[in-house]
Motif scaffolding. Structure first.
Motif, PDB file in Angstrom:
ATOM      1  N   GLU A  73       0.828  -1.208   0.000  1.00 18.23           N
ATOM      2  CA  GLU A  73       0.000   0.000   0.000  1.00 18.23           C
ATOM      3  C   GLU A  73       0.865   1.261   0.000  1.00 18.23           C
ATOM      4  O   GLU A  73       0.525   2.259  -0.645  1.00 18.23           O
ATOM      5  N   PHE A  79       3.434  -3.719  10.293  1.00 12.58           N
ATOM      6  CA  PHE A  79       2.351  -4.148   9.399  1.00 12.58           C
ATOM      7  C   PHE A  79       2.801  -4.231   7.941  1.00 12.58           C
ATOM      8  O   PHE A  79       1.974  -4.337   7.046  1.00 12.58           O
ATOM      9  N   SER A 130      -0.363  -9.198  11.235  1.00 14.56           N
ATOM     10  CA  SER A 130      -0.336  -8.660  12.584  1.00 14.56           C
ATOM     11  C   SER A 130       1.008  -7.991  12.862  1.00 14.56           C
ATOM     12  O   SER A 130       2.053  -8.463  12.417  1.00 14.56           O
ATOM     13  N   LEU A 137      -0.946 -13.464   2.169  1.00 17.10           N
ATOM     14  CA  LEU A 137      -1.979 -12.818   2.968  1.00 17.10           C
ATOM     15  C   LEU A 137      -3.140 -13.767   3.239  1.00 17.10           C
ATOM     16  O   LEU A 137      -4.285 -13.409   3.154  1.00 17.10           O
ATOM     17  N   GLY A 138      -2.877 -14.993   3.563  1.00 13.12           N
ATOM     18  CA  GLY A 138      -3.917 -16.025   3.708  1.00 13.12           C
ATOM     19  C   GLY A 138      -4.724 -15.879   4.970  1.00 13.12           C
ATOM     20  O   GLY A 138      -4.817 -14.804   5.469  1.00 13.12           O
ATOM     21  N   LYS A 145      -4.248 -15.829   7.543  1.00 20.81           N
ATOM     22  CA  LYS A 145      -3.162 -14.949   7.683  1.00 20.81           C
ATOM     23  C   LYS A 145      -3.248 -14.087   8.886  1.00 20.81           C
ATOM     24  O   LYS A 145      -4.271 -13.903   9.487  1.00 20.81           O
ATOM     25  N   GLY A 146      -2.113 -13.565   9.105  1.00 22.15           N
ATOM     26  CA  GLY A 146      -2.085 -12.595  10.153  1.00 22.15           C
ATOM     27  C   GLY A 146      -2.470 -13.204  11.474  1.00 22.15           C
ATOM     28  O   GLY A 146      -2.384 -12.574  12.505  1.00 22.15           O
ATOM     29  N   VAL A 158      -2.164 -15.127  14.698  1.00 24.51           N
ATOM     30  CA  VAL A 158      -1.139 -15.672  15.572  1.00 24.51           C
ATOM     31  C   VAL A 158      -1.866 -16.330  16.732  1.00 24.51           C
ATOM     32  O   VAL A 158      -3.070 -16.203  16.875  1.00 24.51           O
ATOM     33  N   SER A 213      -4.432  -4.189  16.490  1.00 24.90           N
ATOM     34  CA  SER A 213      -3.910  -4.782  15.256  1.00 24.90           C
ATOM     35  C   SER A 213      -2.463  -5.205  15.427  1.00 24.90           C
ATOM     36  O   SER A 213      -1.987  -6.100  14.724  1.00 24.90           O
ATOM     37  N   TYR A 214      -1.750  -4.579  16.329  1.00 24.72           N
ATOM     38  CA  TYR A 214      -0.392  -5.041  16.637  1.00 24.72           C
ATOM     39  C   TYR A 214      -0.472  -6.459  17.192  1.00 24.72           C
ATOM     40  O   TYR A 214       0.329  -7.325  16.876  1.00 24.72           O
ATOM     41  N   TYR A 215      -1.488  -6.681  17.992  1.00 22.22           N
ATOM     42  CA  TYR A 215      -1.694  -8.010  18.561  1.00 22.22           C
ATOM     43  C   TYR A 215      -2.173  -8.995  17.508  1.00 22.22           C
ATOM     44  O   TYR A 215      -1.636 -10.077  17.335  1.00 22.22           O
ATOM     45  N   ARG A 216      -3.176  -8.595  16.763  1.00 22.90           N
ATOM     46  CA  ARG A 216      -3.755  -9.542  15.821  1.00 22.90           C
ATOM     47  C   ARG A 216      -4.538  -8.799  14.732  1.00 22.90           C
ATOM     48  O   ARG A 216      -5.248  -7.846  15.019  1.00 22.90           O
ATOM     49  N   THR A 217      -4.394  -9.265  13.522  1.00 27.44           N
ATOM     50  CA  THR A 217      -5.170  -8.718  12.411  1.00 27.44           C
ATOM     51  C   THR A 217      -5.793  -9.889  11.674  1.00 27.44           C
ATOM     52  O   THR A 217      -5.086 -10.808  11.287  1.00 27.44           O
ATOM     53  N   ASN A 218      -7.071  -9.857  11.504  1.00 25.48           N
ATOM     54  CA  ASN A 218      -7.754 -10.952  10.822  1.00 25.48           C
ATOM     55  C   ASN A 218      -8.468 -10.449   9.582  1.00 25.48           C
ATOM     56  O   ASN A 218      -9.588  -9.955   9.669  1.00 25.48           O
ATOM     57  N   PRO A 219      -7.825 -10.577   8.436  1.00 27.13           N
ATOM     58  CA  PRO A 219      -8.539 -10.169   7.219  1.00 27.13           C
ATOM     59  C   PRO A 219      -9.698 -11.121   6.942  1.00 27.13           C
ATOM     60  O   PRO A 219      -9.596 -12.320   7.184  1.00 27.13           O
TER      61      PRO A 219
END
Lengths: 341, 306
Positions: A150, A291, A296, A320-321, A323-324, A326, B182-188
C-alpha cells in the motif's frame, strides 16, 4: 543542491539527550517529544534549548527538523506556534505535524516552511495524502498499519515523498492520561523521570513499552533484511524510532542502517553478522516487521534467528492467507471480543 | 439566558434499537451499513433494514445518518461512491466518515450531501475543526472529553455543525489514535457487499469494517520496571456520560448531542436516550438539570466491567 541517495533520521526529545548522542549516522534529527508536554526539558517547551539544538545539529552537518505534539488541545496551540516560530528563525529544514490542526497552522502562518506529516496523522489513503499535499505537505509518513504494498502504491499515486519507520519501536497510540503518575509514591520516582525508565507492559509473550502517554510496540520493527525492496521501491526517507531509547541504541542502530543502506544501494546486498549482533543486542523483546507485510504487527518475517524472547519465522515472503493470525494472546482476550461503535 | 436548541443523535445497531431510540425521543439516529462501518458486524444493518429504519424515522419526523466510517481502500472507494448515489436517493440525512481523504473525495462527487467527520478523524482543537470543514465536512464530531469551554473556543471559528459525543467510553488511547489491537492480531476477512477483493481487517479499529478491537487495553497487564514485575493492572479507561452538563455544552455552541453505543441492548438504549432527551429539554427550557431518573449502565457494558 544534490539530494542524498537516502535520508536516515531519528528523533530526540531534549538537549541532554541530543548532546549525549552520536549524530554521525544520521542525515536529519527530529527535535521534540510529541507525546507529552511534561517530558523532561522537551524541546517543544524549552525554546532556548530548541535554538541551541537546531544550531548543534546544523553544526555537525545534520538537518534539524522540529516535531510537534501528536494530540494538541486548544491550549497547546500557542506554545506550538511559538516553537515553530523559533524553529523557523533558526532555519529548521522542516516541521513534522501529527495533527490536522497543526498542519493548517503551518500552511496558513508559516508559508514556505516544509511540512512533514507524522505517523499519528492517520494517513491511510492516497486521497488523504493528497489533501495534505494541498495543505503544503512535502513528506508523509503513512499510518503504521499500511502494508509495504500500500505504501508503494501511495508513493506512485501521489508523487509524494514518503517516510517510513525502518527500525525501532512503533508507536501504538497516544493518550491524554499518564498512568505512570499513579506510581510516583510507590516507586519513589516523580515525573518527568518516570517515563524515562525501562518500562514494559507484558502479558505472556506479548509486550509493549510504556512511555506514559502512550505505548510503543515491545518488539523493534526491523527491516534490515528487506532494504533492497525498500530501495527498489524508490523510498528515500527512513526513520529510526529512538525517541524512548538511550544514546547507545541511537548510535548502534544508526550505524548499522547507514552502512546497510549504502550497501543496499549497490549491486550486492549481504547482511553482516556484526549488524545482527548489534541489532539483537538492543532488541529486548524481539523483532517484528510491523504491518509491512499485511499481517499482525508483532510478527517477524525473515531468515534470522530470534532476538531476546522474540520469535521469528523463516518464511521469506508472507502470503496474505488466513493470515495474520497468531496464537491468541489468551483465552480471555479471544473470548471477549468487543465492539466499538 | 440564550435559548438553545440541540439535536439528540442516538445510536442504533438494529431496527429494534432504532425504534427504541426514536420512541425515547431521539431527533436522529445513526446506523451502520453492513461492511462499511466501525460499529461491528453485530451492530450493522443490511440495506433492507436500513430502508426500514428510514421509514420509521420519517414517520416520526426524525432523520437517519449513515456511518460509513471504516477507511476503504482503493477499489473499495470507487464502489462506495457508486453505492452512495443509491443511498442518497433512499433519503439518508448524511454520511459519517473517518478519513479526510474520503471526505474530500465524496464532497467533490456529492457537494450537497452532508458529511460528518467522525470522532475517529481525531478533531480536538479549533484548527482541526477548521481543516475538516475546509475539505468538505459539514459536521465535526468532538469527544466528550473536551470541556464546554473548549467547545466555546471552537464555536466562533466554525460554520460546520459541532457534534459532541458526551456519552462515550474514554479509552486509554484516544479514539482514532490506537493500533494496539492490530499489533496483537489482524484478521482479514471478506467484506460483505463488495464485488471482489474487498477486505475487512478485523483488529484494526480504523480499517476493520467489523470495527472489532480486541479490547487489549482492558485485560490485566503485568507492569515491569527495570525487568522486575511491579504491578498487574488494566490501562485506564472510563465511561464519560455528561447528562448533567448537556446545558453547558449546548450553551457553548454544540449543535448535536451524540451518544455512543451501537452495541447497546435495546432495553438499555431506551433508558439512555430518554435520559439525554430530558436533559436537552431541560436545557431548552432554560432549566438547570437537577433531577434525572437514576440511570446506571450495567457493569457488563461499562468499559471497566468488560
Amino acid at each position: 543542491m544534490n539530494r542524498e541517495p537516502f535520508e536516515l533520521n531519528t528523533g530526540i526529545s531534549n538537549m541532554k539527550d541530543l548532546m549525549a548522542s552520536d549524530l554521525s549516522p544520521y542525515h536529519a534529527i527530529y527535535l521534540g517529544n510529541p507525546f507529552c508536554r511534561d517530558y523532561e526539558a522537551n524541546f517543544l517547551e524549552e525554546l532556548e534549548d530548541l535554538r541551541a539544538g537546531i544550531r548543534h545539529c546544523q553544526g555537525v552537518g545534520c538537518k534539524a527538523y522540529l516535531t510537534t505534539y501528536a494530540a494538541p488541545r486548544n491550549y497547546f496551540l500557542p506554545q506550538i506556534r511559538r516553537a515553530i516560530a523559533v524553529a523557523a528563525e533558526e532555519g529548521v529544514a522542516a516541521v513534522e505535524a501529527h495533527n490536522l490542526g497543526v498542519v493548517r497552522i503551518l500552511h496558513a502562518e508559516f508559508p514556505g516552511l516544509p511540512i512533514h506529516i507524522g505517523g499519528f496523522a492517520n494517513v491511510y489513503t492516497d486521497t488523504g495524502a493528497a489533501v495534505l499535499r494541498d495543505y503544503g505537505a512535502a513528506r508523509v509518513t503513512p499510518n503504521y498499519e499500511l502494508s509495504l504494498e500500500e505504501i508503494e502504491g501511495m508513493a506512485e499515486n501521489t508523487g509524494l515523498e514518503l517516510e517510513i519507520l525502518l527500525h525501532g519501536k512503533m508507536p501504538l497510540g497516544i493518550s491524554d492520561y499518564c498512568f505512570l503518575l499513579e506510581y510516583e509514591k510507590e516507586w519513589g520516582m516523580k515525573c518527568p523521570d518516570l517515563c524515562q525508565q525501562d518500562l514494559y507492559l507484558r502479558q505472556g509473550e506479548w509486550a509493549m513499552k510504556s512511555v506514559g502517554k502512550g505505548v510503543l510496540s515491545g518488539r523493534d520493527i526491523c527491516m534490515l533484511e528487506h532494504l533492497p525492496r525498500l530501495v527498489a521501491a524508490g523510498l528515500h526517507s527512513f526513520r529510526v524510532e529512538a525517541i524512548s531509547e538511550d544514546p547507545g541504541y541511537r548510535r548502534d542502530i544508526g550505524q548499522v542502517y547507514r552502512e546497510a543502506l549504502e550497501q543496499a544501494l549497490g549491486d550486492a546486498y549481504q547482511i553482516r553478522g556484526d549488524w545482527w549482533k548489534r541489532i539483537q543486542g538492543h532488541a529486548k523483546v524481539g523483532l517484528c516487521n510491523g504491518f509491512y507485510f499485511g499481517q499482525s504487527g508483532q510478527l517477524y518475517v525473515g531468515s534470522q534467528p530470534s532476538a531476546g524472547s522474540g520469535e521469528t519465522s523463516a518464511s521469506p515472503r508472507p502470503e496474505l492467507g488466513p493470515k495474520g493470525s497468531v496464537e491468541p494472546l489468551s483465552r480471555a482476550v479471544s473470548s471477549q471480543l468487543r465492539v466499538i461503535s | 439566558m440564550l435559548k438553545v436548541q440541540g439535536t439528540l443523535l442516538a445510536p442504533a445497531g438494529s431496527v429494534e434499537a432504532a425504534k427504541a431510540g426514536l420512541q425515547a425521543g431521539a431527533d436522529a439516529v445513526y446506523v451502520g451499513l453492513k461492511g462499511w462501518s466501525r460499529g461491528g458486524a453485530r451492530g450493522e444493518l443490511t440495506p433492507a433494514e436500513l430502508q426500514e429504519v428510514l421509514l420509521l424515522a420519517r414517520e416520526r419526523g426524525a432523520t437517519v445518518e449513515l456511518a460509513l466510517n471504516t477507511i476503504p481502500r482503493g477499489p473499495e472507494v470507487d464502489f462506495l461512491l457508486k453505492r452512495l448515489k443509491e443511498l442518497r436517493e433512499w433519503g439518508i440525512a448524511g454520511v459519517i466518515l473517518n478519513d479526510p481523504g474520503i471526505i474530500a473525495r465524496i464532497h467533490r462527487c456529492y457537494p450537497d450531501l452532508p458529511l460528518t467527520a467522525s470522532i475517529g478523524c481525531g478533531a480536538i482543537n479549533v484548527d482541526d475543526v477548521a481543516l475538516l470543514e475546509e475539505i468538505g465536512a459539514s459536521c465535526i464530531v468532538l469527544p466528550g472529553t473536551l470541556h464546554p469551554a473548549e467547545i466555546a473556543e471552537i464555536r466562533p471559528h466554525a460554520k460546520a455543525r459541532i457534534e459532541v459525543m458526551i456519552h462515550m467510553v474514554d479509552e486509554f488511547h484516544q479514539l482514532g489514535k490506537c493500533w494496539m489491537p492490530s499489533y496483537y492480531r489482524t484478521n482479514p476477512a471478506p467484506m460483505p457487499e463488495m464485488p471482489a477483493d474487498g477486505e475487512r481487517l478485523t483488529g484494526s479499529i480504523k480499517r476493520g469494517g467489523a470495527g472489532v478491537c480486541f479490547r487489549v487495553c482492558q485485560h490485566p497487564w503485568d507492569v515491569y520496571l527495570d525487568g522486575e514485575k511491579r504491578d498487574e493492572r488494566m490501562l485506564p479507561a472510563r465511561q464519560v456520560s455528561r447528562a448533567f452538563e448537556v446545558g453547558a455544552y449546548l450553551h457553548a455552541g454544540a449543535d448535536v448531542i451524540k451518544l455512543q453505543g451501537r452495541s447497546l441492548p435495546v432495553e438499555m438504549l431506551f433508558g439512555l436516550v430518554r435520559r439525554f432527551r430530558r436533559a436537552i429539554d431541560h436545557a431548552r427550557n432554560g432549566h438547570q438539570v437537577v433531577e434525572l431518573p437514576p440511570y446506571e449502565l450495567p457493569r457488563q457494558w461499562v468499559v471497566l466491567g468488560r
